[in-house]
Design an enzyme around this catalytic site. Sequence first.
Site, PDB file in Angstrom:
ATOM      1  N   LYS A  53       0.839  -1.209   0.000  1.00 11.12           N
ATOM      2  CA  LYS A  53       0.000   0.000   0.000  1.00 11.12           C
ATOM      3  C   LYS A  53       0.872   1.256   0.000  1.00 11.12           C
ATOM      4  O   LYS A  53       0.617   2.209  -0.737  1.00 11.12           O
ATOM      5  CB  LYS A  53      -0.947  -0.013   1.215  1.00 11.12           C
ATOM      6  CG  LYS A  53      -2.029  -1.084   1.094  1.00 11.12           C
ATOM      7  CD  LYS A  53      -2.823  -1.259   2.378  1.00 11.12           C
ATOM      8  CE  LYS A  53      -3.734  -2.476   2.262  1.00 11.12           C
ATOM      9  NZ  LYS A  53      -4.443  -2.795   3.506  1.00 11.12           N
ATOM     10  N   GLN A  97      -4.192  -1.595   9.778  1.00 10.84           N
ATOM     11  CA  GLN A  97      -4.114  -2.919   9.170  1.00 10.84           C
ATOM     12  C   GLN A  97      -4.656  -3.979  10.134  1.00 10.84           C
ATOM     13  O   GLN A  97      -4.273  -4.027  11.300  1.00 10.84           O
ATOM     14  CB  GLN A  97      -2.654  -3.227   8.799  1.00 10.84           C
ATOM     15  CG  GLN A  97      -2.455  -4.528   8.050  1.00 10.84           C
ATOM     16  CD  GLN A  97      -3.105  -4.553   6.668  1.00 10.84           C
ATOM     17  OE1 GLN A  97      -3.049  -3.579   5.926  1.00 10.84           O
ATOM     18  NE2 GLN A  97      -3.741  -5.667   6.331  1.00 10.84           N
ATOM     19  N   ASP A 120     -10.706   2.937   4.254  1.00  6.22           N
ATOM     20  CA  ASP A 120     -11.000   1.500   4.140  1.00  6.22           C
ATOM     21  C   ASP A 120     -12.514   1.263   4.112  1.00  6.22           C
ATOM     22  O   ASP A 120     -12.960   0.162   3.796  1.00  6.22           O
ATOM     23  CB  ASP A 120     -10.411   0.737   5.343  1.00  6.22           C
ATOM     24  CG  ASP A 120      -9.105   0.020   5.007  1.00  6.22           C
ATOM     25  OD1 ASP A 120      -8.836  -0.192   3.815  1.00  6.22           O
ATOM     26  OD2 ASP A 120      -8.364  -0.303   5.947  1.00  6.22           O
TER      27      ASP A 120
END
Length: 295
Positions: A53, A97, A120
């Site tokens: 990412k 994460q 997200d």
Amino acid sequence: MITIIDGKKTSEEIKSEIATRVKEIVDAGGKKPHLAAVLVGNDGASQTYVGAKVKACDQVGFDSTLVRLEETISEEELLTVVEDINQNPAIDGLIVQLPLPKHISVEKVTNKIKPEKDVDGFTPANVGRMTLGWPAYVAATPYGIVELLKRYQIETSGKHCVVIGRSHIVGSPMSILMARNEYPGNCTVTLTHSRTKNLPEIAKTADILIVALGKPEFVTADMVKEGAVVIDVGIHRVDDSSKKSGFRLIGDVKFDEVSQKASAITPVPGGVGPMTIASLLFNTLLAAEGKVYGN
Ligand code: NAP
């Protein structure tokens, strides 16, 4: 002729479009979009995902900040880190994460992320907004699938879409998006799961079959209607001594036989997978431009 839906190529196109937009913003005197990623502990897979990412941010001209924290960090301390990023005006998007260590509540941490920075799309605010059909950050995997359907101009209106799997990150949001009153959408949706009876018969009635149950090569040709569009979300490693790495990737769909019947299909690898990072970057661009919540 079958269409192989190429997620790798499409994701590169999206990244190139994002890079062009970033250049326009910077040329006009604006600031680069900035993504912060929080990684707790040393889980190998998580490090690889976060690394990819951060690298992708670099590729499109974003700034990025990787915040690495010890496995032993307390929930309280992590919540403080999240709140600091929430309050930092230089940062547009924030991801934490997953998975987190067992002693930390994913629910509490997710809920702490400011919805305006939740690229997200995991916070209740963004899931709720998506469900209402309001502007929202849509989670990366469902968003990537929607974008593939759009870019391959797959007809969805009035079609029967069967989704296999009802997870919060894939199946459930996918069922909502495919039923929306817009394109891609306007499908009649059947959402199936492990308690569904007669799944093969139901799957066989699908014009669009979205498979996200996490079982290698579960969907076989006899479960698929001639001419169906098949989206395979599953991803599994299987040993393969002929490969340098010692493994290869397969999906939830038996590609060789299902591709003989489908009109379009996503391969594994190179289908849905590569789209997830492109979706995250796109959400971060939206955040930087205030396109979801306004500035
Ligand atoms: P998950 O959280 O494990 O959910 C699996 C879902 O499938 C559950 O709803 C479960 O039903 C259902 N299910 C399990 N066995 C079933 C069966 N025999 N028949 C019908 N339904 C069944 O999985 P997930 O996170 O959604 O991920 C699914 C797959 O996609 C995995 O292989 C994962 O690695 C992959 N994935 C790929 C990407 C990507 O970027 N390509 C992203 C995310 C996930 P119940 O609810 O009844 O238990």
